[in-house]
Design an enzyme around this catalytic site. Structure first.
Site, PDB file in Angstrom:
ATOM      1  CG  HIS A   1      -2.103  -0.663   1.271  1.00  0.00           C
ATOM      2  ND1 HIS A   1      -2.196  -1.953   1.687  1.00  0.00           N
ATOM      3  CD2 HIS A   1      -3.348  -0.285   0.923  1.00  0.00           C
ATOM      4  CE1 HIS A   1      -3.452  -2.358   1.588  1.00  0.00           C
ATOM      5  NE2 HIS A   1      -4.166  -1.359   1.118  1.00  0.00           N
TER       6      HIS A   1
ATOM      7  CG  PHE B   1       4.381  16.510  -0.305  1.00  0.00           C
ATOM      8  CD1 PHE B   1       3.291  15.733  -0.667  1.00  0.00           C
ATOM      9  CD2 PHE B   1       5.555  15.868   0.068  1.00  0.00           C
ATOM     10  CE1 PHE B   1       3.369  14.344  -0.653  1.00  0.00           C
ATOM     11  CE2 PHE B   1       5.647  14.476   0.076  1.00  0.00           C
ATOM     12  CZ  PHE B   1       4.548  13.714  -0.283  1.00  0.00           C
TER      13      PHE B   1
END
Ligand code: DLZ
Length: 160
Positions: free
Chosen positions: A89, A114
């Protein structure tokens, strides 16, 4: 010397959203604290900072996009903590978060920062959320602040 256009770091009168993923909250709370502290120390009013929580880092871009559309903010600081562990994932979520947070900023014109830490180990998460390697939330808030003021400087320039 070329004419230089750059952003300064004054947060006075600015409005910010911090979008934070709930996963690994022991670390993400430190990123939220670092981002908030940076904005306030540069002159932002705490009441002009809105914290928006979302499930995980995968959802950060969707929420950032909606915040940009619906809320009157000057910049959006996206925070999350991804720890690799043994799950594939990790790569999918990290890639989507990075791509999508950037896309939300480009599409909306509202700067997005970010502040997602991508770690292999818990030790790295500790280091990047306020110890040896600084606080990535504070770094993202600094970048957001510079971008807000840089956009103003570009708009005000005679070439703009
Ligand atoms: C599923 C998942 C996993 C395994 N690890 C993390 C993580 O380390 N950090 C994080 O922010 N989110 C993780 N998630 C959740 C996903 O981001 C997402 O919320 C779910 O897949 C539901 O869409």
């Amino acid at each position: 010397m070329p004419q230089t256009i750059e952003g300064h770091f004054d947060a006075k009168g600015r409005r910010f959203a911090i979008v934070a993923a709930r996963w690994n909250s022991i670390f993400s709370e430190q990123l939220i604290a670092g981002a908030t502290d940076t904005l306030v120390r540069h002159g932002a009013n705490e009441t002009d900072i809105t914290l928006v929580r979302c499930p995980g880092s995968y959802e950060l871009p969707q929420v950032a996009r909606r915040v940009a559309q619906k809320m009157n903010v000057d910049a959006i600081i996206c925070l999350g903590v991804l720890i690799r562990g043994s799950t594939p994932h990790f790569d999918y979520i990290a890639a989507e978060a990075a791509r999508g947070i950037g896309a939300a900023g480009i599409e909306s014109g509202v700067p997005t920062a970010f502040g997602v830490i991508t770690c292999d180990t818990l030790e790295q998460a500790i280091e990047r959320s306020g110890s040896k390697a600084g606080n990535k939330g504070a770094e993202a808030a600094t970048a957001a602040l510079e971008m807000v003021n840089l956009f103003d400087a570009i708009d005000e320039s005679s070439n703009g």
